[in-house]
Motif scaffolding. Sequence first.
Motif, PDB file in Angstrom:
ATOM      1  N   GLU A 168       0.844  -1.197   0.000  1.00 27.18           N
ATOM      2  CA  GLU A 168       0.000   0.000   0.000  1.00 27.18           C
ATOM      3  C   GLU A 168       0.872   1.236   0.000  1.00 27.18           C
ATOM      4  O   GLU A 168       1.696   1.444   0.886  1.00 27.18           O
ATOM      5  CB  GLU A 168      -0.942   0.035   1.210  1.00 27.18           C
ATOM      6  CG  GLU A 168      -1.866   1.243   1.141  1.00 27.18           C
ATOM      7  CD  GLU A 168      -2.818   1.352   2.312  1.00 27.18           C
ATOM      8  OE1 GLU A 168      -3.654   2.273   2.299  1.00 27.18           O
ATOM      9  OE2 GLU A 168      -2.722   0.536   3.234  1.00 27.18           O
ATOM     10  N   VAL A 169       0.682   2.070  -1.012  1.00 25.14           N
ATOM     11  CA  VAL A 169       1.368   3.350  -1.076  1.00 25.14           C
ATOM     12  C   VAL A 169       0.717   4.285  -0.045  1.00 25.14           C
ATOM     13  O   VAL A 169      -0.499   4.335   0.044  1.00 25.14           O
ATOM     14  CB  VAL A 169       1.220   3.950  -2.494  1.00 25.14           C
ATOM     15  CG1 VAL A 169       1.853   5.333  -2.565  1.00 25.14           C
ATOM     16  CG2 VAL A 169       1.833   3.015  -3.542  1.00 25.14           C
ATOM     17  N   PRO A 170       1.491   5.015   0.754  1.00 26.16           N
ATOM     18  CA  PRO A 170       2.947   5.154   0.752  1.00 26.16           C
ATOM     19  C   PRO A 170       3.615   4.354   1.869  1.00 26.16           C
ATOM     20  O   PRO A 170       4.736   4.647   2.245  1.00 26.16           O
ATOM     21  CB  PRO A 170       3.107   6.655   1.018  1.00 26.16           C
ATOM     22  CG  PRO A 170       2.031   6.944   2.019  1.00 26.16           C
ATOM     23  CD  PRO A 170       0.860   6.049   1.608  1.00 26.16           C
ATOM     24  N   TYR A 171       2.916   3.361   2.419  1.00 27.61           N
ATOM     25  CA  TYR A 171       3.392   2.711   3.639  1.00 27.61           C
ATOM     26  C   TYR A 171       4.487   1.674   3.377  1.00 27.61           C
ATOM     27  O   TYR A 171       5.527   1.685   4.019  1.00 27.61           O
ATOM     28  CB  TYR A 171       2.208   2.105   4.387  1.00 27.61           C
ATOM     29  CG  TYR A 171       1.184   3.155   4.751  1.00 27.61           C
ATOM     30  CD1 TYR A 171       1.392   4.002   5.836  1.00 27.61           C
ATOM     31  CD2 TYR A 171       0.033   3.343   3.982  1.00 27.61           C
ATOM     32  CE1 TYR A 171       0.483   4.995   6.148  1.00 27.61           C
ATOM     33  CE2 TYR A 171      -0.879   4.336   4.294  1.00 27.61           C
ATOM     34  CZ  TYR A 171      -0.659   5.162   5.376  1.00 27.61           C
ATOM     35  OH  TYR A 171      -1.554   6.158   5.684  1.00 27.61           O
ATOM     36  N   GLY A 172       4.263   0.747   2.467  1.00 24.89           N
ATOM     37  CA  GLY A 172       5.270  -0.241   2.119  1.00 24.89           C
ATOM     38  C   GLY A 172       4.882  -0.890   0.804  1.00 24.89           C
ATOM     39  O   GLY A 172       3.823  -1.505   0.711  1.00 24.89           O
ATOM     40  N   TYR A 173       5.706  -0.754  -0.213  1.00 24.55           N
ATOM     41  CA  TYR A 173       5.310  -1.222  -1.540  1.00 24.55           C
ATOM     42  C   TYR A 173       6.530  -1.379  -2.435  1.00 24.55           C
ATOM     43  O   TYR A 173       7.652  -1.015  -2.056  1.00 24.55           O
ATOM     44  CB  TYR A 173       4.313  -0.251  -2.187  1.00 24.55           C
ATOM     45  CG  TYR A 173       4.853   1.148  -2.403  1.00 24.55           C
ATOM     46  CD1 TYR A 173       5.287   1.561  -3.660  1.00 24.55           C
ATOM     47  CD2 TYR A 173       4.922   2.054  -1.338  1.00 24.55           C
ATOM     48  CE1 TYR A 173       5.780   2.842  -3.851  1.00 24.55           C
ATOM     49  CE2 TYR A 173       5.418   3.339  -1.519  1.00 24.55           C
ATOM     50  CZ  TYR A 173       5.846   3.729  -2.774  1.00 24.55           C
ATOM     51  OH  TYR A 173       6.347   4.994  -2.966  1.00 24.55           O
ATOM     52  N   ILE A 174       6.316  -1.910  -3.614  1.00 24.01           N
ATOM     53  CA  ILE A 174       7.353  -2.020  -4.643  1.00 24.01           C
ATOM     54  C   ILE A 174       6.903  -1.143  -5.807  1.00 24.01           C
ATOM     55  O   ILE A 174       5.791  -1.301  -6.321  1.00 24.01           O
ATOM     56  CB  ILE A 174       7.544  -3.479  -5.083  1.00 24.01           C
ATOM     57  CG1 ILE A 174       8.013  -4.310  -3.876  1.00 24.01           C
ATOM     58  CG2 ILE A 174       8.545  -3.584  -6.215  1.00 24.01           C
ATOM     59  CD1 ILE A 174       7.870  -5.790  -4.053  1.00 24.01           C
ATOM     60  N   ASP A 175       7.724  -0.188  -6.180  1.00 30.93           N
ATOM     61  CA  ASP A 175       7.286   0.806  -7.156  1.00 30.93           C
ATOM     62  C   ASP A 175       7.360   0.282  -8.587  1.00 30.93           C
ATOM     63  O   ASP A 175       7.698  -0.878  -8.825  1.00 30.93           O
ATOM     64  CB  ASP A 175       8.064   2.112  -6.982  1.00 30.93           C
ATOM     65  CG  ASP A 175       9.535   2.000  -7.349  1.00 30.93           C
ATOM     66  OD1 ASP A 175       9.922   1.031  -8.044  1.00 30.93           O
ATOM     67  OD2 ASP A 175      10.316   2.893  -6.943  1.00 30.93           O
ATOM     68  N   GLU A 176       7.030   1.141  -9.533  1.00 28.60           N
ATOM     69  CA  GLU A 176       6.951   0.753 -10.941  1.00 28.60           C
ATOM     70  C   GLU A 176       8.289   0.259 -11.489  1.00 28.60           C
ATOM     71  O   GLU A 176       8.342  -0.494 -12.452  1.00 28.60           O
ATOM     72  CB  GLU A 176       6.453   1.942 -11.787  1.00 28.60           C
ATOM     73  CG  GLU A 176       5.070   2.452 -11.408  1.00 28.60           C
ATOM     74  CD  GLU A 176       3.957   1.536 -11.859  1.00 28.60           C
ATOM     75  OE1 GLU A 176       4.197   0.720 -12.772  1.00 28.60           O
ATOM     76  OE2 GLU A 176       2.849   1.630 -11.308  1.00 28.60           O
ATOM     77  N   GLN A 177       9.386   0.697 -10.875  1.00 30.65           N
ATOM     78  CA  GLN A 177      10.716   0.277 -11.322  1.00 30.65           C
ATOM     79  C   GLN A 177      11.206  -0.975 -10.577  1.00 30.65           C
ATOM     80  O   GLN A 177      12.329  -1.423 -10.772  1.00 30.65           O
ATOM     81  CB  GLN A 177      11.729   1.401 -11.110  1.00 30.65           C
ATOM     82  CG  GLN A 177      11.576   2.577 -12.079  1.00 30.65           C
ATOM     83  CD  GLN A 177      10.345   3.418 -11.784  1.00 30.65           C
ATOM     84  OE1 GLN A 177      10.085   3.760 -10.637  1.00 30.65           O
ATOM     85  NE2 GLN A 177       9.586   3.738 -12.815  1.00 30.65           N
ATOM     86  N   GLY A 178      10.341  -1.535  -9.721  1.00 29.61           N
ATOM     87  CA  GLY A 178      10.722  -2.721  -8.968  1.00 29.61           C
ATOM     88  C   GLY A 178      11.507  -2.424  -7.712  1.00 29.61           C
ATOM     89  O   GLY A 178      12.065  -3.333  -7.097  1.00 29.61           O
ATOM     90  N   ALA A 179      11.565  -1.144  -7.311  1.00 34.35           N
ATOM     91  CA  ALA A 179      12.303  -0.773  -6.103  1.00 34.35           C
ATOM     92  C   ALA A 179      11.427  -0.960  -4.882  1.00 34.35           C
ATOM     93  O   ALA A 179      10.249  -0.610  -4.870  1.00 34.35           O
ATOM     94  CB  ALA A 179      12.778   0.670  -6.202  1.00 34.35           C
ATOM     95  N   PHE A 180      12.023  -1.483  -3.833  1.00 32.29           N
ATOM     96  CA  PHE A 180      11.378  -1.734  -2.555  1.00 32.29           C
ATOM     97  C   PHE A 180      11.419  -0.443  -1.743  1.00 32.29           C
ATOM     98  O   PHE A 180      12.482   0.072  -1.428  1.00 32.29           O
ATOM     99  CB  PHE A 180      12.150  -2.867  -1.881  1.00 32.29           C
ATOM    100  CG  PHE A 180      11.889  -3.094  -0.427  1.00 32.29           C
ATOM    101  CD1 PHE A 180      10.602  -3.165   0.062  1.00 32.29           C
ATOM    102  CD2 PHE A 180      12.954  -3.297   0.437  1.00 32.29           C
ATOM    103  CE1 PHE A 180      10.376  -3.408   1.405  1.00 32.29           C
ATOM    104  CE2 PHE A 180      12.740  -3.551   1.778  1.00 32.29           C
ATOM    105  CZ  PHE A 180      11.441  -3.595   2.267  1.00 32.29           C
ATOM    106  N   THR A 181      10.251   0.129  -1.417  1.00 29.75           N
ATOM    107  CA  THR A 181      10.242   1.441  -0.781  1.00 29.75           C
ATOM    108  C   THR A 181       8.983   1.623   0.062  1.00 29.75           C
ATOM    109  O   THR A 181       8.219   0.692   0.276  1.00 29.75           O
ATOM    110  CB  THR A 181      10.382   2.545  -1.847  1.00 29.75           C
ATOM    111  OG1 THR A 181      10.594   3.803  -1.198  1.00 29.75           O
ATOM    112  CG2 THR A 181       9.150   2.620  -2.745  1.00 29.75           C
ATOM    113  N   GLY A 182       8.752   2.856   0.489  1.00 28.10           N
ATOM    114  CA  GLY A 182       7.636   3.173   1.378  1.00 28.10           C
ATOM    115  C   GLY A 182       8.165   3.708   2.686  1.00 28.10           C
ATOM    116  O   GLY A 182       9.334   3.523   3.038  1.00 28.10           O
ATOM    117  N   GLU A 183       7.306   4.394   3.442  1.00 21.74           N
ATOM    118  CA  GLU A 183       7.806   5.008   4.670  1.00 21.74           C
ATOM    119  C   GLU A 183       8.326   3.977   5.661  1.00 21.74           C
ATOM    120  O   GLU A 183       9.380   4.176   6.286  1.00 21.74           O
ATOM    121  CB  GLU A 183       6.729   5.883   5.323  1.00 21.74           C
ATOM    122  CG  GLU A 183       5.448   5.185   5.765  1.00 21.74           C
ATOM    123  CD  GLU A 183       5.513   4.620   7.176  1.00 21.74           C
ATOM    124  OE1 GLU A 183       6.453   4.945   7.923  1.00 21.74           O
ATOM    125  OE2 GLU A 183       4.612   3.838   7.522  1.00 21.74           O
TER     126      GLU A 183
END
Length: 296
Positions: free
Chosen positions: A61-76
């Motif tokens: 779930e954006v912006p908590y914990g997710y993998i973005d369109e480029q496949g990067a592991f991110t989120g607050e």
Amino acid sequence: MALTDSREAGSIRRRSLLVGGAALGASGFALGGTGCARVPSGDALARLRSQRTVRLGIAGEVPYGYIDEQGAFTGEAPELAKVVFKRLGIDRVQPVATGFGSLIPGLNAQQFDVVSAGMYIKKERCAQVLFSDPEYQMLDSFIVRKGNPLGLRSYDDAVRKRARLATGTGYAQIGYAVAAGYPEKDIVILQDQVAGLNAVESGRVDVFAGTALTAREVVKKSSRAEATEAFAAVVDGKEQIDGGGFAFRLTDGDLRDAFNAEIHKMKRSGELFRILRRFGFTESEMTTLTAEELCR
């Protein structure tokens, strides 16, 4: 994250997870399996230091914990976890994507070591896991059509005006709407806030209820919808201010306590806010609430 146990059986993932799952190996983090490694017995922190890897359960779930369109592991929560665990002597983080309803069961089944999803700290959950002190606090907001033609600013408004109300799979807003008198059977359950925005824009529903953060972020590129002012849901006459934190197994108190110590340092220095504001958080959403308070 605005999620509740009443619908946690759902395991719908964000679209980004479908893309990101295949790309994890290229995301720049060590993803080697650790489940079968021989590690010394003892406390959880020593075990993870020996493994040099911590597995983080995320729900996409954006912006908590997710993998973005480029496949990067991110989120607050993951970005915060990367900093904290490095300081605890654990250099590598491994994302494990799952449905939100599978986070606590997966944690307790040792599919991962920590839930890193900005999970709301609720009394019912506190019987199943240990929570860190929250990294943020959050109010609710509605996604409505431009100009808010029905004047919807609270769950009471949605009930009184018989608005067609939607929210996300497992969101805490389900319970808040029901507490205000909205029939649960009439609530439209959608995958996430993006689906909610689409439903409002197309006129299929009048309002989508979510956290203030997700509502204001998702409408930024919309010309047909807006987010209402943040408000506190009222349950049994009490305003609800939610807080999100990391979840640990009940047996891993040493790990939770070490994590908490680092979080408190980051709160005092302002570093915590510097990380979270990249994901749309405001200073008003920083908090001094504790897990103990929220568990009560």
